[in-house]
Scaffold this motif. Structure first.
Motif, mmCIF file in Angstrom:
data_model
loop_
_atom_site.group_PDB
_atom_site.id
_atom_site.type_symbol
_atom_site.label_atom_id
_atom_site.label_comp_id
_atom_site.label_asym_id
_atom_site.label_seq_id
_atom_site.Cartn_x
_atom_site.Cartn_y
_atom_site.Cartn_z
ATOM 1 N N LEU A 132 0.841 -1.282 -0.140
ATOM 2 C CA LEU A 132 -0.015 0.022 0.063
ATOM 3 C C LEU A 132 0.796 1.371 -0.131
ATOM 4 O O LEU A 132 1.679 1.608 1.082
ATOM 5 N N ASN A 133 0.938 1.899 -1.088
ATOM 6 C CA ASN A 133 1.787 3.184 -1.031
ATOM 7 C C ASN A 133 0.996 4.404 -0.391
ATOM 8 O O ASN A 133 0.158 4.868 -0.929
ATOM 9 N N VAL A 134 1.399 4.485 1.002
ATOM 10 C CA VAL A 134 0.757 5.368 1.939
ATOM 11 C C VAL A 134 0.958 6.910 1.546
ATOM 12 O O VAL A 134 2.415 7.216 1.449
ATOM 13 N N PHE A 135 -0.117 7.725 1.381
ATOM 14 C CA PHE A 135 0.251 9.207 1.017
ATOM 15 C C PHE A 135 0.758 9.423 -0.357
ATOM 16 O O PHE A 135 0.905 10.698 -0.895
ATOM 17 N N MET A 136 1.140 8.422 -0.876
ATOM 18 C CA MET A 136 1.314 8.505 -2.501
ATOM 19 C C MET A 136 0.311 8.962 -3.315
ATOM 20 O O MET A 136 -0.605 8.292 -3.415
ATOM 21 N N CYS A 137 0.678 9.909 -4.077
ATOM 22 C CA CYS A 137 -0.368 10.528 -5.284
ATOM 23 C C CYS A 137 -0.262 9.907 -6.692
ATOM 24 O O CYS A 137 0.913 10.166 -7.323
ATOM 25 N N THR A 138 -1.130 9.160 -7.058
ATOM 26 C CA THR A 138 -0.591 8.281 -8.325
ATOM 27 C C THR A 138 -1.936 7.938 -9.271
ATOM 28 O O THR A 138 -3.192 8.573 -8.803
ATOM 29 N N GLY A 139 -1.866 7.739 -10.427
ATOM 30 C CA GLY A 139 -2.772 7.225 -11.368
ATOM 31 C C GLY A 139 -2.312 6.896 -12.625
ATOM 32 O O GLY A 139 -1.226 6.374 -12.938
ATOM 33 N N PHE A 140 -3.254 6.783 -13.740
ATOM 34 C CA PHE A 140 -2.685 6.346 -14.879
ATOM 35 C C PHE A 140 -3.100 7.524 -15.845
ATOM 36 O O PHE A 140 -3.860 8.111 -16.139
ATOM 37 N N THR A 141 -1.950 7.649 -16.962
ATOM 38 C CA THR A 141 -2.264 8.788 -17.850
ATOM 39 C C THR A 141 -3.329 8.413 -18.858
ATOM 40 O O THR A 141 -3.376 7.039 -19.103
ATOM 41 N N ARG A 142 -4.049 9.284 -19.225
ATOM 42 C CA ARG A 142 -5.252 8.940 -19.881
ATOM 43 C C ARG A 142 -4.902 8.777 -21.355
ATOM 44 O O ARG A 142 -5.449 8.111 -22.302
ATOM 45 N N ASP A 143 -3.776 9.222 -21.875
ATOM 46 C CA ASP A 143 -3.283 8.890 -23.291
ATOM 47 C C ASP A 143 -2.660 7.724 -23.487
ATOM 48 O O ASP A 143 -2.730 7.061 -24.295
ATOM 49 N N THR A 144 -1.589 7.355 -22.723
ATOM 50 C CA THR A 144 -0.925 6.145 -22.624
ATOM 51 C C THR A 144 -0.943 4.944 -21.779
ATOM 52 O O THR A 144 -0.398 4.104 -21.728
ATOM 53 N N GLY A 145 -1.557 5.458 -20.780
ATOM 54 C CA GLY A 145 -2.159 4.438 -19.568
ATOM 55 C C GLY A 145 -0.965 4.113 -18.650
ATOM 56 O O GLY A 145 -1.191 2.995 -18.314
ATOM 57 N N GLN A 146 -0.020 5.061 -18.581
ATOM 58 C CA GLN A 146 1.162 4.747 -17.771
ATOM 59 C C GLN A 146 0.813 5.122 -16.329
ATOM 60 O O GLN A 146 0.212 6.259 -16.169
ATOM 61 N N TYR A 147 1.659 4.373 -15.446
ATOM 62 C CA TYR A 147 1.389 4.590 -13.841
ATOM 63 C C TYR A 147 2.077 5.906 -14.007
ATOM 64 O O TYR A 147 3.371 6.190 -14.181
ATOM 65 N N PHE A 148 1.560 6.935 -12.949
ATOM 66 C CA PHE A 148 2.301 8.142 -12.933
ATOM 67 C C PHE A 148 2.261 8.540 -11.386
ATOM 68 O O PHE A 148 1.446 7.839 -10.618
#
Length: 281
Positions: A190-206
């Motif tokens: 669990l990445n506590v406090f980390m702010c992340t998502g997936f880019t909408r154009d390439t689907g990469q983890y950011f």
């Protein structure tokens, strides 16, 4: 490159279906947990130093709270059954049940064959963040953990204070296992406090700079006896990179809280999963 079929737009327009509807999941008694937390007292505390990890134990029916204390910092959390390292946090199933990020009311589930709640989030001072315009949110179960193998693969480095190595050293120290024997028990976090998502154009983890500030915290109710390890990520707030000796890094504190006697009247620790394990034979 194939040309799209004539009905491409219609195929894309098909509505999604939730893979695992959670209506029938056993629901935590949040009112009971929060009332017990309100009267709980801190009985122990440990600190994960910058670019290092700490370990802690919590008995079933207790609480543990991860706190930002000196500056914006993310942490990588592993959990095991305190008496059986083979039962560990299962980030993939947690993600499938609760979504890419967890907050108040969500549970951290254990691996097969036990598949039961290990801990429940009872308060989260960052639950206001929601999902931002980039698709980012806080406390993810989509990333793995920064590790020396990927660093070596991508950059040819030999970096030893990434979260995987920090967690490996911490688990070896607390159990007496060798590094080689401890490492296979270290798992996706669990990445506590980390702010992340997936880019909408390439689907990469950011990742992006965490919104965490000193005083922010996330508190869990221990559903079973747990052994935890928390790494203060060498990326600091992960605004630029996640394996770095240059990023500003800060400690994280883990507080262990014990509720008052009788505060959990009627609560029982969840049993292991009831599947008969016959697998069709």
């Amino acid at each position: 490159m194939f040309l799209p079929p004539d009905d491409a737009d219609a195929r894309r327009a098909i509505a999604p279906v939730i893979c695992y509807p959670t209506d029938t999941l056993p629901q935590p008694d949040m009112a009971l947990y929060q009332a017990a937390l309100a009267g709980a007292e801190i009985v122990d505390a440990v600190t994960a130093a910058p670019r290092e990890a700490c370990t802690f134990r919590v008995s079933a029916g207790g609480f543990f709270r991860i706190v930002s204390i000196d500056g914006p910092q993310v942490g990588d959390l592993n959990l095991w059954h305190a008496d059986d390292l083979s039962e560990r946090f299962y980030s993939g199933k947690t993600r499938a049940l609760h979504g890419t990020h967890v907050s108040t009311g969500d549970r951290l589930w254990s691996s097969f064959p036990t598949l039961r709640p290990m801990a429940t989030v009872v308060e989260d001072s960052l639950d206001w963040y929601g999902i931002d315009d980039f698709g980012g949110s806080v406390h993810d179960v989509i990333g793995t953990r920064c590790d020396p193998y990927t660093g070596n693969l991508l950059a040819g480095t030999q970096y030893h204070h990434c979260c995987h190595s920090n967690l490996t050293r911490a688990l070896a120290d607390v159990t007496g296992l060798s590094l080689a024997d401890a490492e296979p028990y270290v798992h996706d976090v669990l990445n506590v406090f980390m702010c992340t998502g997936f880019t909408r154009d390439t689907g990469q983890y950011f990742m992006k700079a965490s919104p965490v500030r000193p005083g922010d915290h996330i508190t869990f109710f221990a559903e079973i006896d747990v052994l935890g390890a928390l790494s203060a990520c060498p990326g600091g707030d992960c605004s630029a990179e996640h394996s770095s000796d240059a990023a500003a890094c800060f400690p994280l504190r883990v507080e262990i809280l014990r509720p008052a006697d009788g505060a959990l009247e009627g609560w029982t620790s969840p049993a292991v999963n009831a599947y008969d394990r016959s697998h069709g034979r």
